[in-house]
Enzyme design. Structure first.
Site, short mmCIF file in Angstrom:
data_model
loop_
_atom_site.label_atom_id
_atom_site.label_comp_id
_atom_site.label_asym_id
_atom_site.label_seq_id
_atom_site.Cartn_x
_atom_site.Cartn_y
_atom_site.Cartn_z
N THR A 57 0.67 -1.10 0.00
CA THR A 57 -0.10 0.09 -0.11
C THR A 57 0.76 1.21 -0.18
OG1 THR A 57 -0.13 0.18 2.26
CG2 THR A 57 -1.99 -1.26 1.44
N GLU A 58 0.58 2.12 -0.62
CA GLU A 58 0.89 3.44 -0.72
C GLU A 58 1.31 4.17 0.47
OE1 GLU A 58 -0.18 7.89 -2.43
OE2 GLU A 58 -0.46 6.21 -3.76
N ASN A 59 0.30 3.92 1.45
CA ASN A 59 0.48 4.71 2.77
C ASN A 59 1.52 3.81 3.69
OD1 ASN A 59 -1.72 2.67 2.52
ND2 ASN A 59 -2.26 3.62 4.61
#
Length: 221
Positions: A59-61
């Protein structure tokens, strides 16, 4: 000369639902891959991946080892994907700084990313962050990093916009996210493979190639 792909036409059915489309994309993700699922429709793919396949979701986060969407008592508001949707974690999941996450995205460490799109061109250009509408909020996010950093870029989208206009186009008219980066386009009406000199139809759902050709300005093969 490019060898034509065999096309399978599933005409005795309706176009794919979002969950059916997500399951179709999931089938094409190789076992053991490191994968990023973009915000929106692509996040549904997580619910259709086999745990035995060893696919690791990024995930990007800042997470590796994301599982399916969280439901009921599984929901932890501190555990979300990049779209702020509550998710689960798989054994061995890891968390890290946002900057490290982007380094993974830009550094060629992801095998596959699946993004939504407003338009994809016949040469694989991607436009997925802004339509130019005056009330739209432009937000490219990490899409440009994924488009150039992932080894394979798939798009999951509806083939036609709400006004009936095609989203698979000869040339993108919206601001671009990446150039010649998309290799496959998964839509409710058909699955397309994008090459340097062709747009090949792999499968159709509830329609025929000839009918699609009547609605698209892109030459299909």
């Amino acid at each position: 000369m490019t060898t034509p792909l065999a096309t399978t036409e599933y005409v005795d059915r309706a176009p794919l639902t979002t969950d059916e489309l997500a399951a179709r994309v999931a089938r094409d993700i190789p076992a053991g891959s490191y994968v990023n699922l973009g915000i929106g429709q692509p996040t549904r793919i997580a619910d259709h991946l086999s745990l035995d396949a060893g696919i690791v979701l990024h995930t990007e986060n800042g997470m590796l080892g994301m599982g399916p969407a969280a439901v009921g008592e599984q929901v932890d508001t501190d555990l979300t994907n990049a779209g702020k949707v509550p998710v689960t974690e798989l054994p061995g999941a890891a968390y890290f700084h946002h900057a490290d996450s982007f380094a993974m995205m830009r550094g060629g460490h992801l095998d596959v990313c699946v993004l939504g799109a407003f338009q994809v061109s016949a040469r694989g250009d991607l436009a997925n962050w802004h339509t130019g509408a005056p009330d739209a909020i432009p937000a490219v996010g990490g899409a440009m990093d994924l488009a150039i950093g992932a080894k394979n870029v798939f798009v999951m989208m509806t083939l036609f916009a709400k006004d009936g206009s095609a989203k698979l186009v000869p040339r993108c008219t919206y601001p671009l996210t990446g150039l010649a980066c998309v290799s496959r386009v998964y839509t409710d009406h058909a699955l397309f493979e994008i090459g340097p000199d062709r747009v090949a139809v792999v499968e159709t759902y509830g329609t025929r190639v000839a009918d699609l050709q009547d609605r698209l300005d892109v030459q299909l093969s």
